[in-house]
Design an enzyme around this catalytic site. Sequence first.
Site, PDB file in Angstrom:
ATOM      1  N   HIS A  61       0.525   7.999   3.935  1.00  0.00           N
ATOM      2  CA  HIS A  61       0.986   7.395   5.104  1.00  0.00           C
ATOM      3  C   HIS A  61       2.743   7.568   4.811  1.00  0.00           C
ATOM      4  O   HIS A  61       3.384   7.057   5.763  1.00  0.00           O
ATOM      5  CB  HIS A  61       0.693   5.697   4.990  1.00  0.00           C
ATOM      6  CG  HIS A  61      -0.471   5.516   4.759  1.00  0.00           C
ATOM      7  ND1 HIS A  61      -1.587   5.855   5.974  1.00  0.00           N
ATOM      8  CD2 HIS A  61      -1.532   5.120   3.804  1.00  0.00           C
ATOM      9  CE1 HIS A  61      -2.584   5.254   5.638  1.00  0.00           C
ATOM     10  NE2 HIS A  61      -2.762   4.841   4.195  1.00  0.00           N
ATOM     11  N   GLY A 108      -4.811   2.349   8.051  1.00  0.00           N
ATOM     12  CA  GLY A 108      -5.592   1.487   8.978  1.00  0.00           C
ATOM     13  C   GLY A 108      -5.580  -0.090   8.885  1.00  0.00           C
ATOM     14  O   GLY A 108      -5.712  -0.575  10.090  1.00  0.00           O
ATOM     15  N   ASP A 137       0.739  -1.063  -0.119  1.00  0.00           N
ATOM     16  CA  ASP A 137       0.024   0.085  -0.240  1.00  0.00           C
ATOM     17  C   ASP A 137       0.795   1.312  -0.010  1.00  0.00           C
ATOM     18  O   ASP A 137       1.223   1.747   0.973  1.00  0.00           O
ATOM     19  CB  ASP A 137      -0.870   0.135   1.302  1.00  0.00           C
ATOM     20  CG  ASP A 137      -1.984   1.028   1.269  1.00  0.00           C
ATOM     21  OD1 ASP A 137      -1.770   2.077   0.397  1.00  0.00           O
ATOM     22  OD2 ASP A 137      -3.045   1.119   1.798  1.00  0.00           O
ATOM     23  N   ILE A 193      -0.251   9.353   8.300  1.00  0.00           N
ATOM     24  CA  ILE A 193      -1.013   8.579   9.268  1.00  0.00           C
ATOM     25  C   ILE A 193      -0.549   7.122   9.141  1.00  0.00           C
ATOM     26  O   ILE A 193      -0.198   6.852   7.938  1.00  0.00           O
ATOM     27  CB  ILE A 193      -2.425   8.833   9.372  1.00  0.00           C
ATOM     28  CG1 ILE A 193      -3.089   8.590   7.938  1.00  0.00           C
ATOM     29  CG2 ILE A 193      -2.833  10.285   9.885  1.00  0.00           C
ATOM     30  CD1 ILE A 193      -4.664   8.458   7.914  1.00  0.00           C
TER      31      ILE A 193
END
Length: 293
Positions: A199, A217, A194, A214
């Site tokens: 991110h 998830g 990903d 961040i």
Amino acid sequence: MPIDPAVAIGATTGTTTFSWAESDVLLYHLAIGAGAKPGDFVSPAALRYTLDDAALQVLPSFAVVAPTFHATDPPPLDLPGCDINLAQVVHGAQSITLSGGAVPTSGSATLTTRITDIWDKGKAAVIWQEGTAVAPSGEELWRVRSSIFVRGEGGWGGDRGTNDAVALPERAPDAEATYAVTPQQALLYRLCGDRNPLHADPDFAKAAGFPAPILHGLCSYGIVLRTLTDELLGSDAAAVRSFTARFAGVVFPGETIRIQGWREGERIIGSASIAGGERDGSPVLADVVVGVG
């Protein structure tokens, strides 16, 4: 309009044939924090995630990322009937259900995915997809269901969807643990397929409304499942039959996640929140359910 439910719902979003090896499983487990505690490098239980010997096991959450594990480009959003901006998208919810035995430490499969629902939340849209992974023999291996939350794309008067909230038991948790997210955790996890710049790229994250990149998830998702498996299932990944969670808040690298779990018959109900700091108690995952079998 950017999202046309009449075109999208029921459409197949693709069929992908993929393979994975033991080295992929090891990298994934390291990226979700396996082997990080003092003494894990000599712990038989911890080494079941991190050593490629006969005892190696696969945490079922690996199956969610296996189809795109070797991707090096940001995830595409070429969904039929959906013209959306990657910067406005966050992961909404994710589930994995094993159809038979444990996920093999290596193998190949074909995943077919389709859009099943689109919900209108007023200021956002929620797009649901379901996928089925089948081995070359024709055996169904697992099923995944996920949603993405697209900010700014609601308001057309569509179906608002359902509320499947899971209530936490009104008693002390059967297990509670914390995991300290490392500063490079998102940079390591992005090697699991990903490459969303949200991110890793500070400028992209700020443009998307966040003060800094961040954590993925799905990295939090894996951390929580691994922790609950270790704390309540004796670190036996084969005991996990399914895992469902809703992404309730963000995690920044360097923060600590608090994980709680309750045994309730053939399932574990869990929660995850930020521990300590200015955001103490902020939600990370909600509606956490581990199916046990």
